[in-house]
Structure formats: C-alpha cells, structure tokens
Enzyme design. Structure first.
Site, PDB file in Angstrom:
ATOM      1  N   ARG A   1      34.986  52.903  57.581  1.00 38.87           N
ATOM      2  CA  ARG A   1      34.487  52.307  58.825  1.00 38.87           C
ATOM      3  C   ARG A   1      35.605  51.987  59.834  1.00 38.87           C
ATOM      4  NH1 ARG A   1      30.839  47.716  56.412  1.00 38.87           N
ATOM      5  NH2 ARG A   1      32.044  48.219  54.544  1.00 38.87           N
TER       6      ARG A   1
ATOM      7  N   LEU B   1      43.863  44.544  45.065  1.00 34.00           N
ATOM      8  CA  LEU B   1      43.032  45.744  45.076  1.00 34.00           C
ATOM      9  C   LEU B   1      43.020  46.346  46.477  1.00 34.00           C
ATOM     10  CD1 LEU B   1      39.983  44.587  42.912  1.00 34.00           C
ATOM     11  CD2 LEU B   1      42.296  45.313  42.211  1.00 34.00           C
TER      12      LEU B   1
END
Ligand code: UD1
Ligand code: CA
Length: 455
Positions: A18, A11
């Site tokens: 960030r 995934l």
C-alpha cells in the site's frame, strides 16, 4: 531490570504494497530516519542488547540499510510470510542464545516509545512469562482484542476470529510484546495455524502460556505507540506526531519556537537553550546548534554546526560542512557549504561560500561568490582574519586573501592577495564629461527620423 539481557526481534518482512513504492516499507523515513531505525532506537533505549531483524522483501536493500542504522543487528530472512509467530521463529538462532527477555516489535510501528517497552520488560522481571502491550484505539476495528480475566490476559483474539461479543472489547493488541527468554521458543513452537487467516499468530502464545499455568499480563500504552504505517498518508500522520513531540521537547528544554508547527526537526537535531527559531525553518540531518543563536524565518539547514550567538537567515541555506563559530552571521539569500565562518565574521547578503574559510571578523560583501568548481574538481578559498571583500566579487579558487586584505568591489580575484594588501580585479573606470548629454541627443534624433520614415 538493567541486569537482564534482552533481545529485540523486529518484524519487517511485510511487503508494504500500500506504500506503492519500489523501496521496502520500513525504510520510508520519519524525520529523515527509516521508520525501522526508530524502532531500533526505542529497543536500544529500552535496554535491548541484541537485535534481530526479520526481513523478507527487498532483502539486499534492507541489509544495506541495516548496516548503517543498526550495524550490530543480525538479519534473518523469512522466506514465506506465514504469520507473526512464524516470522519471530525466523530468528530462532538469536532467540536460542539465552536472553532473559525477548522483545517482539514491528518495523512499521515507528512511534513506539522506550517507556512502553520498559514497562513490559518490568513485568517479566516481576515474574510474568508474557507481557503484551495493549492500547485503546478510537476504533478497535482490525486489531486483535485483549481478553482479560482479573489481572491475567487469557487470550488475544484477531478481529476475524472474534465473536460479536468479543468485537465490543476496546482494549486492543498493539502488536508488540515481551516474552521471557526461557519460555519463548517452547511457546512459539506450539503455535498452530488453525484460524481464519491460516497464519501462525504470535498472539496465540498468550493462551498457550496460560494453559501451562504461566503468568500472562497486558500493559497499556498510548495510541501513538501502536500507530502502524501502511500507506503514505499514515506516514505523514506519524511524521506529524513525531514533529509535535520533538518541538515540545525542544521548547521544554529552553528553545523558543515562535510558530512551532512550522519548524521541522530531523531525528538528530541538537539545539541549545535560549536559541530562537523563527517560523518556517527546516532542519535536515546532522545539525548542531549551541545556545543563544537566532535562526530567522525560512532558513534551510542541514549538516551544519552553529556555535553560540550566531545569527542565521532569514532565507539562509546552510549545507553539509557549514561550520559557524561564535557570533558569526550568515544573512539573507546566502548559501554556505563545507566552509568555516570564524568568530564574528559576517556573510550578510546574497553570497555563496563553498569549500572555504572565512577568517574571524572578516566581512563578505553582498553578491560575493567563491568560484570553487571548474566542472571537474573543487578548490579551496582561504579568507584571512579581518579581510574585507567588496560587493559582487568573484574569488576564483584556489585562492588566498591574506589577513586584513581588501578586495575592491566587482573584482574577479584569481591570484592570492597578501596580508593587508588592496586588490582590484576589474576594469578601471573612465569618465567622459558631457558625453552622456551628447549620446542622449543622438539617440533622440535617430528615433525621430525612424518614426518619420514609417509614416
Ligand atoms: C497484528 C496482531 C494484532 C494487532 C496488530 C496491531 C498478530 C497475529 N496480530 O495484526 O493482534 O492488533 O498487529 O497492529 O500478531 N510480519 C512479518 N511476517 C509475517 C507476518 C507479519 O514480518 O509473516 C510483520 C509485518 O511486516 C508487520 C508485523 O509483522 O510489521 C505485523 O503483521 P501484520 O500482518 O500487519 O499484523 P496485523 O494483522 O496488523
Ligand atoms: Ca498491521
């Protein structure tokens, strides 16, 4: 276990805001290799034969990168980020091909090791339907908690959905799990999104499988295995852990590192036993070093091949295509690029050798430069076996110095030199007796006259 086929679903659809980067998060590198490529390597080492990469952000860049580090991987786009179960289902087509094991992994968890994955796969081979990789972090805050009953894992509860009692559990979900292929799609299709975040949680398949009476277990891995990278400080932390592992591995394989914490390896550095690496050495990608070499302090080496018993540095820079044969020496403040330094040849001081061959046992004097570039094209310099190039010479390529050729120091060599010839490429020295003294007297009286005039 090796007979069982295995698909790794990785995934990597997250945005990674960030990281504050124009580049997708999972393409940020550890040891010069994108973190998702480390994940791919671990999957392959754990026996994954199929690879499905779920992407969603920077898809073109991701596809292009994947072609390099995982050419066999199929990519699937998760259009909307609706949760980890939803992300896994983006690879439905791959999962439905009938693999025995499905390994779900995260692209931003680069330190996962093959052993932890193999342990989870072994549980499937032993009959489990789901094997979740757990770990015990110093602080469990933010992680899904593993709720066990005897040897069974009964649920994974996300932090936001935990009761006060459940929050006290220290055994957490590392995120990755192995799922039996024959159950995977059925379990995933049953996942709903009625939870605090309104997401389709992969972790829900634990309870779903339990309700079907299937065997669900947790395995335990070390903290590093679960280290997820969200910002550049964590990226540096993962780099440090990776380097520490690699240094230790090198030392246990017979390499001496005098100050290991100052030596930086690349993901693909190969280095033979009895090689000594002094402090502050950097290895970029593509370096191969045989045994018994000495790499002195402050050397910067990438794309180079170094044969046994070579001596490099201190302060040497070896760039891609540098090929040092046995016992070659490249000393301080020398740069070598796309050049072969044959057996026993010496390039000892303050020299640039680019697009060249330096023949066996040749000696290249201090300050020698191969002038390989005219601003448009690169040209080759061939220096024969046993040649001697005097200090501060410029070899203007294309040019050949024959075997045993001798170049007077300070020469600019623009024409090829035959075997055993001596070439001067500099103005002849002129010596005038007494002229030094005469000049000194003239300059002194001129200075005195100027001083007097200024008073
Ligand atoms: C997940 C686990 C949690 C575990 C933690 C470990 C779930 C529901 N929770 O939580 O139990 O303790 O990892 O770090 O699985 N992703 C997608 N598409 C999505 C959602 C996520 O590709 O729609 C990817 C993310 O890019 C990331 C990975 O899946 O690589 C994990 O997602 P993230 O949102 O970070 O899960 P956590 O909340 O950390
Ligand atoms: Ca996460």
């Amino acid at each position: 276990m090796s007979q069982r086929s295995c698909l790794s679903v990785i995934l990597a659809a997250g945005e990674g805001t960030r990281m504050k980067s124009a580049m997708p998060k999972v393409l940020h590198a550890i040891a010069g290799l994108p973190m998702v490529a480390h994940v791919v390597k671990a999957a392959e080492a754990a026996g994954a034969t199929g690879l499905a990469l779920v992407i969603g952000h920077g898809t073109e860049e991701m596809r292009k990168a994947a072609q390099k580090f995982a050419p066999k991987a199929e990519t699937f786009v998760q259009e909307k980020r609706l949760g980890t179960a939803h992300a896994v289902l983006a690879a439905r087509e791959a999962i439905s091909k009938g693999y025995d094991d499905i390994l779900v992994m995260f692209g931003d968890t680069p330190l996962i090791d093959a052993g932890a994955l193999a342990t989870a796969r072994q549980k499937l081979a032993d009959g489990a339907a789901v094997a979740v990789i757990g770990f015990r972090p110093p602080s469990p805050t933010g992680y899904g908690r593993l709720i066990e009953k005897g040897s069974q894992l009964v649920a994974i509860r996300e932090e936001k959905d935990c009761s006060e009692e459940e929050k006290k559990i220290g055994f957490c979900n590392a995120g990755m799990m192995a799922v039996a292929g024959k159950h995977a799609l059925r379990l995933l299709d049953k996942v709903g999104n009625k939870n605090a975040k309104g997401e389709f949680y992969l972790t829900d398949i634990v309870e779903i499988a339990g309700a079907e009476g299937l065997d669900v277990v947790a395995t335990e891995a070390s903290f590093e295995n679960a280290l997820g990278i969200n910002n550049r400080a964590e990226l540096a932390e993962a780099e440090a852990i990776w380097q520490a592992r690699r240094r230790r591995e090198a030392m246990l394989a017979g390499v001496t590192l005098i100050a290991p914490e100052t030596v930086y390896f690349s993901h693909d550095t190969e280095i033979g036993a009895d090689t000594i690496v002094e402090p502050n050495v950097w290895f970029g990608p593509g370096v191969k070093i045989a045994s018994g070499a000495k790499i002195h302090a402050f050397s910067h080496i990438e794309g180079a091949t170094i044969a046994s018993n070579c001596d490099v540095g201190p302060f040497a820079r070896l760039r891609p295509g540098a090929d040092l044969k046995q016992k070659a020496k490249v000393g301080n403040f020398c740069e070598v690029k796309q050049a072969t330094i044959e057996e026993g040849a010496k390039v000892n001081h303050l020299t640039y050798i680019g697009d060249a061959r330096v023949g066996a046992a040749a000696n290249i004097g201090a300050g020698t430069i191969t002038c390989n570039y005219d601003g448009y094209s690169k040209f080759f310099t061939d220096i024969g076996e046993g040649a001697f190039v005097g200090s501060n010479s410029s070899l203007v390529a294309p040019v050949t110095i024959g075997k045993g050729g001798y170049i007077a120091s300070g020469s600019v060599i623009t024409e090829s030199v035959p075997d055993d010839a001596l070439a001067f490429g500099r103005a002849r020295q002129k010596t005038i007796p007494g002229k030094g003294k005469e000049l000194r007297e003239r300059f002194a009286s001129a200075a005195a006259a100027r001083k007097k005039a200024a008073e």
